[in-house]
Design a protein around this motif. Structure first.
Motif, short mmCIF file in Angstrom:
data_model
loop_
_atom_site.label_atom_id
_atom_site.label_comp_id
_atom_site.label_asym_id
_atom_site.label_seq_id
_atom_site.Cartn_x
_atom_site.Cartn_y
_atom_site.Cartn_z
N SER A 1 1.94 4.75 -1.04
CA SER A 1 1.27 5.92 -1.60
C SER A 1 2.18 7.14 -1.46
CB SER A 1 -0.06 6.20 -0.90
OG SER A 1 -0.95 5.12 -1.04
N GLY B 1 2.29 3.58 3.71
CA GLY B 1 2.69 2.28 3.17
C GLY B 1 4.10 1.91 3.56
N GLU C 1 -1.57 3.43 -3.13
CA GLU C 1 -1.66 2.08 -2.57
C GLU C 1 -1.12 1.01 -3.53
OE1 GLU C 1 -5.46 1.20 -0.86
OE2 GLU C 1 -5.17 2.66 0.73
N LYS D 1 0.81 -1.21 0.00
CA LYS D 1 0.00 0.00 0.00
C LYS D 1 0.85 1.28 0.00
CE LYS D 1 -4.19 -2.00 2.00
NZ LYS D 1 -5.25 -1.90 3.02
#
Length: 203
Positions: A12, A60, A23, A10
């Motif tokens: 980002s 993330g 993500e 994930k």
């Protein structure tokens, strides 16, 4: 199955209100060549910069060989090689000096550095100019030096951002051969491209 060499969970990245990467999640294993496809502006370079620790994610996690890039950056970065889309080398160093410097950064014994540099310079037709300053090199020549530097310490995974851009056909073929040889030796290649033919051939 072997342990993953790269895990993105994930990931980002935003710049103000602009979402550059949203993500992104994927896993890579040893012995793979993985192409990262997308048009210019799709977020490929931003993703690679997060995976290599050059840019912190907004959220993330990125792990290399189990090491969290944010929590254990030295351990993670010791296991990677990186070829940017635009080489940004030390222009006041000679090519050989730069490559020896890279070897020192990664704690490669000097005799191994020399043994690895020589054939790579020969392959890329750089032996005769290895004593010249990098700021006299063309873009393509600097790209070749950056590629040699990325593979010099035999990293577990090499990240390559548009590796064949600006190179002549022979050099592009040599880089593809180098990528295949690294994979066959158990290493991993993660490269971005917007050229479908390269991805079809290599992956």
């Amino acid at each position: 199955m072997s342990e993953p060499i790269l895990e993105a969970h994930k990931l980002s990245r935003t710049f103000g209100d602009f979402i550059a990467v949203e993500e992104a999640s994927f896993t890579l294993y040893p012995g793979e060549i993985v192409g990262f496809l997308g048009p210019n502006g799709a977020g490929k370079t931003t993703t690679i910069k997060m995976l290599t620790g050059l840019l912190g994610p907004s959220s993330g996690v990125a792990r290399v060989a189990g090491f969290d890039m944010a929590q254990s950056p030295l351990e993670a970065k010791a296991r990677i090689g990186y070829v940017p889309d635009t080489p940004n080398l030390y222009g006041k160093l000679k090519a050989q000096e730069y490559l020896r410097f890279v070897g020192q950064l990664y704690k490669v014994p000097p005799d191994q550095v020399e043994a690895r540099i020589r054939p790579m310079l020969d392959i890329f037709d750089l032996t005769d100019v290895a004593g010249n300053y990098l700021d006299t090199f063309s873009h393509g020549m600097q790209q070749k030096v950056a590629i040699i530097g990325a593979f010099l310490h035999d990293p577990q995974i090499v990240f390559m951002d548009e590796p064949t851009v600006g190179l002549d056909p022979r050099s592009a073929r040599l880089i593809k051969d180098l990528m295949i040889r690294h994979r066959d030796g158990g290493g991993t290649i993660f490269f971005s491209t917007h050229i479908l033919e390269i991805a079809q051939t290599m992956c």
